[in-house]
Design an enzyme around this catalytic site. Structure first.
Site, PDB file in Angstrom:
ATOM      1  N   GLU A   1       0.807  -1.128   0.159  1.00 29.54           N
ATOM      2  CA  GLU A   1      -0.068  -0.009  -0.006  1.00 29.54           C
ATOM      3  C   GLU A   1       0.736   1.327   0.049  1.00 29.54           C
ATOM      4  O   GLU A   1       0.777   2.262   0.945  1.00 29.54           O
ATOM      5  CB  GLU A   1      -1.051  -0.113   1.014  1.00 29.54           C
ATOM      6  CG  GLU A   1      -1.919  -1.308   1.139  1.00 29.54           C
ATOM      7  CD  GLU A   1      -2.873  -1.200   2.454  1.00 29.54           C
ATOM      8  OE1 GLU A   1      -2.647  -0.270   3.023  1.00 29.54           O
ATOM      9  OE2 GLU A   1      -3.612  -2.189   2.494  1.00 29.54           O
TER      10      GLU A   1
ATOM     11  N   ASN B   1       2.167  -4.333  -3.424  1.00 26.13           N
ATOM     12  CA  ASN B   1       0.708  -4.937  -3.215  1.00 26.13           C
ATOM     13  C   ASN B   1      -0.177  -3.545  -2.927  1.00 26.13           C
ATOM     14  O   ASN B   1       0.160  -2.804  -1.908  1.00 26.13           O
ATOM     15  CB  ASN B   1       0.662  -6.090  -2.131  1.00 26.13           C
ATOM     16  CG  ASN B   1      -0.774  -6.549  -1.819  1.00 26.13           C
ATOM     17  OD1 ASN B   1      -1.385  -7.011  -2.799  1.00 26.13           O
ATOM     18  ND2 ASN B   1      -1.051  -6.691  -0.794  1.00 26.13           N
TER      19      ASN B   1
ATOM     20  N   HIS C   1     -10.306  -6.121  -2.212  1.00 30.61           N
ATOM     21  CA  HIS C   1     -11.423  -6.012  -1.352  1.00 30.61           C
ATOM     22  C   HIS C   1     -12.435  -5.242  -1.663  1.00 30.61           C
ATOM     23  O   HIS C   1     -12.752  -3.994  -1.801  1.00 30.61           O
ATOM     24  CB  HIS C   1     -10.766  -5.289  -0.095  1.00 30.61           C
ATOM     25  CG  HIS C   1      -9.567  -5.855   0.715  1.00 30.61           C
ATOM     26  ND1 HIS C   1      -9.681  -7.081   1.233  1.00 30.61           N
ATOM     27  CD2 HIS C   1      -8.341  -5.300   0.898  1.00 30.61           C
ATOM     28  CE1 HIS C   1      -8.666  -7.608   1.864  1.00 30.61           C
ATOM     29  NE2 HIS C   1      -7.662  -6.753   1.462  1.00 30.61           N
TER      30      HIS C   1
ATOM     31  N   GLU D   1      -6.080 -10.567  -2.119  1.00 31.44           N
ATOM     32  CA  GLU D   1      -6.486 -10.414  -0.813  1.00 31.44           C
ATOM     33  C   GLU D   1      -8.225 -10.247  -1.144  1.00 31.44           C
ATOM     34  O   GLU D   1      -8.891  -9.543  -0.645  1.00 31.44           O
ATOM     35  CB  GLU D   1      -6.151  -9.265   0.181  1.00 31.44           C
ATOM     36  CG  GLU D   1      -4.683  -9.171   0.204  1.00 31.44           C
ATOM     37  CD  GLU D   1      -4.238  -7.944   1.180  1.00 31.44           C
ATOM     38  OE1 GLU D   1      -5.072  -7.542   1.622  1.00 31.44           O
ATOM     39  OE2 GLU D   1      -3.124  -7.402   1.368  1.00 31.44           O
TER      40      GLU D   1
ATOM     41  N   ASP E   1     -11.762 -10.484  -1.096  1.00 27.31           N
ATOM     42  CA  ASP E   1     -13.251 -10.827  -0.342  1.00 27.31           C
ATOM     43  C   ASP E   1     -14.340  -9.874  -0.871  1.00 27.31           C
ATOM     44  O   ASP E   1     -13.858  -8.943  -1.655  1.00 27.31           O
ATOM     45  CB  ASP E   1     -13.074 -10.486   1.163  1.00 27.31           C
ATOM     46  CG  ASP E   1     -12.328  -9.094   1.635  1.00 27.31           C
ATOM     47  OD1 ASP E   1     -12.461  -8.314   0.926  1.00 27.31           O
ATOM     48  OD2 ASP E   1     -11.621  -9.123   2.395  1.00 27.31           O
TER      49      ASP E   1
END
Length: 367
Positions: free
Chosen positions: A178, A220, A256, A284, A286
């Site tokens: 990030e 990432n 996300h 990641e 979801d």
């Protein structure tokens, strides 16, 4: 009665009938033996893998999951979900600074060792997460008054310890996590940026490569999956790094997502980076749903998970998809996004949800 002839006694004979019966029995034994030889592998032969791991490997991608240390070491149902459905694991928190080096030069390997040991026992790959991040830093690091030289030394000590311990066992790392502002295209003014300047990213990647030349090194980031200024800024950053010969191997698209807002053009944006020769991954995944999770939303979520996996399969050098958590019981979503829930393919009781069928459907299709 079948007639008088059936009541007559005949002495035993060893003639043609007995020989025929023995021959039939021998043939039966031979046939059964042949069937068992095919059906039952020898002890040294590995049993074929089935289900999602088999499908993912057939496509040449990883299907990964983020794991937490406590349930991974104490909960057999949690363990079974991991081993039966995924090909790789990422330590959700155990490899972050505050856990690995809570005090300077005092390292705690209990969490990372548990993850790596579990993976090796079960034939799973391990992705390392993460080396530089603005969150979950120990107070001694975050509150230190560092010169550039001192901070570089701290960074080298940490990398040499972490990468060195798992060299050859953890084969890919999120070196930079990030680096951009949450909702903008500018680099985040984190500790590393403030002390080392914006070139800290190139320095960290080069240092990690020096310590473990075989590891795949990643940047990432979230919010780059659907295009826009942040995606463009990431593209400019990695293009500059590659032009300068900085060791960078891939970009992680965190994924996300909010239900109903999974970008339809995800593959297009990942392809921009793979066209540079980089690996890409959905790192990641979801998809959070507003509470309460209704059946229609769960069915639509199934299509969203299928779409994400299918996007990876469509992109050259997309090496995998990792979901961020084993079950809804262990998801970070309710704490960080109140009013949302049910973001993962398994519910709070480890029962599979339609989202798992969505991933299976995507992986079941032929190339």
């Amino acid at each position: 009665m079948r007639g008088a002839a059936s009541t007559r006694w005949h002495p035993p004979t060893r003639g043609r009938g007995a020989l025929l019966t023995a021959g039939v029995l021998c043939m039966v034994v031979l046939v059964v033996s042949a069937i068992l030889a095919v059906a039952l592998p020898h002890p040294e032969q590995e049993q074929p893998t089935r289900g999602l791991p088999h499908l993912a490997r057939a496509h040449g991608i990883d299907l990964g999951v983020a794991v937490a240390v406590n349930p991974l070491t104490h909960d057999t149902r949690y363990q079974s979900v991991v081993t039966e459905n995924y090909t790789s694991v990422t330590a959700e928190n155990a490899m972050k600074w505050e856990h690995v080096q809570p005090e300077r030069s005092r390292f705690d390997w209990s969490g990372p060792d548990a993850v790596v040991d579990f993976a090796e026992r079960n034939g799973l790959d391990v992705h390392g997460h993460t080396l530089l991040w603005h969150n979950q830093q120990p107070s001694w690091l975050a509150q230190g008054d560092w010169s550039a030289q001192e901070l570089r030394q701290v960074l080298r000590e940490h990398m040499e310890a972490l990468l060195g311990r798992y060299q050859g066992r953890v084969t890919s790392w999120d070196v930079i996590n990030e680096p951009f502002q949450d909702h903008g295209p500018r680099l985040r003014e984190n500790l590393w940026y403030q002390v080392l300047g914006e070139d800290y990213i190139a320095e960290a990647l080069s240092m990690a490569h020096e310590i473990d030349p075989e590891a795949e090194l990643y940047i990432n980031e979230f919010g780059i999956e659907g295009g826009g200024a942040k995606t463009d800024a990431m593209y400019s950053l990695v293009t500059d790094l590659l032009d300068r010969g900085v060791p960078l191997h891939g970009v992680g698209f965190q994924g996300h997502f909010v239900h109903g807002n999974v970008p339809q053009d995800l593959a297009e944006h990942m392809r921009r980076f793979s066209d540079l020769g980089l690996e890409v991954t959905v790192s990641e995944l979801d998809v959070r749903i507003p509470q309460p999770p209704r059946e229609q939303a769960l069915r639509q979520q199934e299509q969203e998970y299928q779409h994400v996996v299918q996007a990876c399969l469509e992109v050259p050098r997309c090496v995998g998809v990792s979901v961020w958590g084993v079950s809804d019981q262990h998801s970070w979503i309710p704490e960080w996004f109140p009013g949302y829930t049910a973001a993962l393919p398994f519910d709070e009781d480890y029962e599979p949800k339609p989202a798992l069928d969505g991933m299976t459907e995507a992986l079941s299709r032929r190339r």
